[in-house]
Motif scaffolding. Structure first.
Motif, short mmCIF file in Angstrom:
data_model
loop_
_atom_site.label_atom_id
_atom_site.label_comp_id
_atom_site.label_asym_id
_atom_site.label_seq_id
_atom_site.Cartn_x
_atom_site.Cartn_y
_atom_site.Cartn_z
N HIS A 24 37.21 8.70 38.51
CA HIS A 24 36.88 7.32 38.87
C HIS A 24 36.50 6.52 37.63
CE1 HIS A 24 34.44 4.07 40.70
NE2 HIS A 24 35.31 4.18 41.71
N ARG A 47 48.02 -0.49 41.86
CA ARG A 47 48.09 0.95 42.15
C ARG A 47 46.87 1.69 41.61
NH1 ARG A 47 54.52 1.90 40.98
NH2 ARG A 47 55.22 1.09 42.98
N LYS A 50 43.90 0.84 43.78
CA LYS A 50 43.99 1.54 45.06
C LYS A 50 43.60 3.01 44.90
CE LYS A 50 47.08 1.62 49.00
NZ LYS A 50 48.42 1.26 49.48
N GLN A 51 44.06 3.62 43.81
CA GLN A 51 43.71 5.01 43.53
C GLN A 51 42.20 5.14 43.29
OE1 GLN A 51 45.91 6.55 40.20
NE2 GLN A 51 45.16 8.62 40.46
N LYS A 52 41.63 4.18 42.58
CA LYS A 52 40.19 4.18 42.32
C LYS A 52 39.40 4.06 43.62
CE LYS A 52 36.69 1.52 39.91
NZ LYS A 52 36.41 0.26 39.28
N SER A 54 40.42 4.98 46.59
CA SER A 54 40.58 6.25 47.30
C SER A 54 39.60 7.30 46.78
CB SER A 54 42.02 6.74 47.15
OG SER A 54 42.18 8.01 47.72
N LEU A 55 39.45 7.35 45.46
CA LEU A 55 38.48 8.28 44.88
C LEU A 55 37.06 7.94 45.30
CD1 LEU A 55 39.84 8.76 41.25
CD2 LEU A 55 39.56 10.54 42.98
N LYS A 56 36.76 6.64 45.37
CA LYS A 56 35.43 6.21 45.80
C LYS A 56 35.14 6.70 47.22
CE LYS A 56 32.58 2.10 46.27
NZ LYS A 56 32.54 0.64 46.14
N ASP A 57 36.15 6.62 48.09
CA ASP A 57 36.00 7.10 49.47
C ASP A 57 35.78 8.62 49.50
OD1 ASP A 57 36.32 4.53 50.43
OD2 ASP A 57 38.45 4.81 50.93
N LYS A 58 36.52 9.35 48.68
CA LYS A 58 36.35 10.81 48.61
C LYS A 58 34.94 11.16 48.12
CE LYS A 58 41.16 12.03 47.72
NZ LYS A 58 42.11 12.61 46.73
#
Length: 72
Positions: A24, A47, A50-52, A54-58
């Motif tokens: 992140h 992109r 969006k990937q960042k 997604s990592l925050k959600d994980k």
């Protein structure tokens, strides 16, 4: 699940958490560098952001698993 297995699972989650946090931070730095360059490809920026996210959600899901429930 036995207490030993729970501890092992927690240890794995902690390692994953640190890996995701590092990824992140790296994405954040990459996004910032692209924005500062002034020549940022908007599609690539979207992109990466969006990937960042997604990592925050994980990261949030793992933190929730590691935080014990508090009965109020």
């Amino acid at each position: 699940m036995s207490n030993a297995q729970e501890m092992k699972t927690d240890d794995v989650l902690r390692v994953e958490l640190e890996v995701f946090r590092a990824e992140h931070r790296d994405l954040d730095e990459a996004i910032h560098a692209l924005e500062e360059s002034g020549r940022a490809d908007q599609l690539r920026l979207r992109r990466l952001k969006k990937q960042k996210l997604s990592l925050k959600d994980k990261i949030a899901r793992i933190e929730d698993k590691l935080t014990p429930d508090i009965i109020a």
